[in-house]
Design a protein around this motif. Structure first.
Motif, PDB file in Angstrom:
ATOM      1  N   UNK A 158       0.843  -1.198   0.000  1.00  0.00           N
ATOM      2  CA  UNK A 158       0.000   0.000   0.000  1.00  0.00           C
ATOM      3  C   UNK A 158       0.875   1.243   0.000  1.00  0.00           C
ATOM      4  N   UNK A 159       0.404   2.268  -0.711  1.00  0.00           N
ATOM      5  CA  UNK A 159       1.061   3.569  -0.722  1.00  0.00           C
ATOM      6  C   UNK A 159       0.084   4.591  -0.149  1.00  0.00           C
ATOM      7  N   UNK A 160       0.503   5.280   0.896  1.00  0.00           N
ATOM      8  CA  UNK A 160      -0.297   6.342   1.502  1.00  0.00           C
ATOM      9  C   UNK A 160       0.340   7.670   1.125  1.00  0.00           C
ATOM     10  N   UNK A 161      -0.400   8.524   0.427  1.00  0.00           N
ATOM     11  CA  UNK A 161       0.184   9.726  -0.154  1.00  0.00           C
ATOM     12  C   UNK A 161      -0.608  10.956   0.248  1.00  0.00           C
ATOM     13  N   UNK A 162       0.115  12.042   0.488  1.00  0.00           N
ATOM     14  CA  UNK A 162      -0.527  13.330   0.773  1.00  0.00           C
ATOM     15  C   UNK A 162       0.146  14.417  -0.035  1.00  0.00           C
ATOM     16  N   UNK A 163      -0.652  15.357  -0.517  1.00  0.00           N
ATOM     17  CA  UNK A 163      -0.157  16.564  -1.155  1.00  0.00           C
ATOM     18  C   UNK A 163      -1.171  17.668  -0.917  1.00  0.00           C
ATOM     19  N   UNK A 164      -0.685  18.909  -0.915  1.00  0.00           N
ATOM     20  CA  UNK A 164      -1.619  20.043  -0.842  1.00  0.00           C
ATOM     21  C   UNK A 164      -2.487  20.140  -2.092  1.00  0.00           C
ATOM     22  N   UNK A 165      -2.010  19.545  -3.188  1.00  0.00           N
ATOM     23  CA  UNK A 165      -2.708  19.615  -4.468  1.00  0.00           C
ATOM     24  C   UNK A 165      -3.456  18.315  -4.737  1.00  0.00           C
ATOM     25  N   UNK A 166      -4.779  18.390  -4.808  1.00  0.00           N
ATOM     26  CA  UNK A 166      -5.576  17.214  -5.149  1.00  0.00           C
ATOM     27  C   UNK A 166      -5.246  16.730  -6.555  1.00  0.00           C
ATOM     28  N   UNK A 167      -4.980  17.682  -7.476  1.00  0.00           N
ATOM     29  CA  UNK A 167      -4.672  17.306  -8.858  1.00  0.00           C
ATOM     30  C   UNK A 167      -3.382  16.493  -8.929  1.00  0.00           C
ATOM     31  N   UNK A 168      -2.412  16.822  -8.096  1.00  0.00           N
ATOM     32  CA  UNK A 168      -1.155  16.064  -8.110  1.00  0.00           C
ATOM     33  C   UNK A 168      -1.371  14.642  -7.612  1.00  0.00           C
ATOM     34  N   UNK A 169      -2.192  14.485  -6.618  1.00  0.00           N
ATOM     35  CA  UNK A 169      -2.496  13.132  -6.145  1.00  0.00           C
ATOM     36  C   UNK A 169      -3.210  12.346  -7.234  1.00  0.00           C
ATOM     37  N   UNK A 170      -4.126  12.995  -7.936  1.00  0.00           N
ATOM     38  CA  UNK A 170      -4.838  12.322  -9.032  1.00  0.00           C
ATOM     39  C   UNK A 170      -3.874  11.913 -10.139  1.00  0.00           C
ATOM     40  N   UNK A 171      -2.931  12.788 -10.465  1.00  0.00           N
ATOM     41  CA  UNK A 171      -1.933  12.456 -11.495  1.00  0.00           C
ATOM     42  C   UNK A 171      -1.036  11.318 -11.034  1.00  0.00           C
ATOM     43  N   UNK A 172      -0.673  11.335  -9.745  1.00  0.00           N
ATOM     44  CA  UNK A 172       0.143  10.258  -9.186  1.00  0.00           C
ATOM     45  C   UNK A 172      -0.596   8.930  -9.309  1.00  0.00           C
ATOM     46  N   UNK A 173      -1.867   8.892  -8.942  1.00  0.00           N
ATOM     47  CA  UNK A 173      -2.667   7.669  -9.065  1.00  0.00           C
ATOM     48  C   UNK A 173      -2.686   7.163 -10.507  1.00  0.00           C
ATOM     49  N   UNK A 174      -2.902   8.086 -11.427  1.00  0.00           N
ATOM     50  CA  UNK A 174      -3.036   7.690 -12.831  1.00  0.00           C
ATOM     51  C   UNK A 174      -1.739   7.088 -13.359  1.00  0.00           C
ATOM     52  N   UNK A 175      -0.609   7.731 -13.055  1.00  0.00           N
ATOM     53  CA  UNK A 175       0.662   7.201 -13.561  1.00  0.00           C
ATOM     54  C   UNK A 175       1.024   5.898 -12.874  1.00  0.00           C
TER      55      UNK A 175
END
Length: 332
Positions: A158-175
């Protein structure tokens, strides 16, 4: 002839089968070991400040690799206002045999990959074998590479990720869904939630102030502190985090000059240089790494020109095998 590799050509090389797996991580590990045993050498880094901008030469020499040179890094905080990357760089590789310029590379992707590989090497030598959860504080360009390379070192589920930017988390998920589709991804609600959940934590933010507190850390965790720019006044973790951890740095000469995480902890009296070891010394058995399952370990990554030589050697050799790149005679 000088081989010139653009960013798109480097991206193509990194997708080839001969650069998958642990090839880059192993090359970076060898560089750390060669630095520790004196085979390879670093040049002291002396950056030039122009206002808030920093221009930093990161140079090294390795007859083992047949290369000298390295990278010039430009760290320009104001670029964010115009939509440009804060950090940009170029890598110059010089033949140690002839002195000729062997290659010129755009620095963005090599830096990203070798930085993640350094964290993977530290994880290989410092993290507990039973690591299952990877935590990421920050979801920018470094996050996917860190996940892929660290998952090759430990059985990450499992990877638990946080960023101030929701869009960056979405891009991280997609890649990540294309690079490591079997990993579960959880979006944390803050840095504290990442620390609470993770066995290995990577901090990947350009922070000037601590974003992770030492009081949050749990016995047995390993941290890769990676994101802050190479400036003595920027830090991602506080002095308590440093004092609670077994500290391993990429090289003392650069960490004591350019790592705000270490420089500020030293100034506060939270730690001393005697509390730190070089990663290469740990790899070679010259210094202790993790000494118990409950110990907290912390890798303070500043970045070394020698790692740019290591990734440069890997990329240039692969480019020649695949016929990728532009060959030019600079002296013509």
């Amino acid at each position: 002839m000088t081989l010139i590799l653009t960013r798109s050509q480097i991206a193509a090389l990194l997708r080839t089968p001969d650069l998958t797996g642990t090839v880059v991580t192993d090359a970076v590990e060898e560089a750390f070991a060669a630095l520790a045993d004196g085979t390879d050498r670093l040049s002291p880094a002396h950056g030039i400040r122009e206002g808030d901008d920093l221009f930093l030469p990161m140079l090294a020499a390795s007859t083992r690799l047949g290369l000298a040179g390295g990278k010039v890094l430009a760290d320009l905080p104001g670029n964010a206002l115009t939509g440009l990357p804060r950090q940009r760089s170029a890598i110059t590789l010089i033949s140690t045999e002839t002195g000729a310029c062997a290659a010129l590379l755009d620095g963005a992707l090599p830096t990203r990959v070798r930085t993640a590989a350094a964290s993977a090497v530290a994880t290989r030598h410092l993290a507990r074998p039973d690591t299952r959860v990877l935590g990421l504080v920050g979801a920018g360009a470094l996050a996917v590479e860190h996940t892929v390379l660290i998952a090759a070192e430990r059985p990450i589920e499992e990877v638990v990720v946080w960023s101030r930017s929701f869009d960056r988390v979405a891009s991280f998920r997609a890649e990540l869904s294309t690079r490591a589709p079997d990993l579960k991804v959880t979006h944390a609600d803050g840095p504290r939630s990442v620390i609470d959940a993770a066995d290995v934590v990577c901090t990947l933010t350009p922070s000037r102030e601590p974003i992770v507190r030492g009081s949050w850390l749990r016995p047995g965790q390993h941290l890769n502190v990676v994101g802050a720019p190479p400036r003595p006044d920027c830090r991602e973790v506080d002095g308590v985090a440093m004092s609670r951890s077994r500290i391993v740095v990429d090289a003392m000469s650069t960490a004591t000059a350019d790592s705000g995480d270490l420089v500020l902890a030293l100034a506060e009296g939270a730690v001393t240089t005697g509390d730190c070891a070089d990663l290469g010394s740990v790899i070679c058995g010259l210094a202790e790494g993790r000494t118990s399952p409950d110990e907290i370990t912390l890798f303070d990554s500043t970045g070394l020109g020698l790692l740019d030589l290591a990734i440069g050697r890997v990329l240039v050799d692969a480019a020649r095998r695949h016929g990728i790149g532009h060959a030019m005679e600079l002296g013509a």
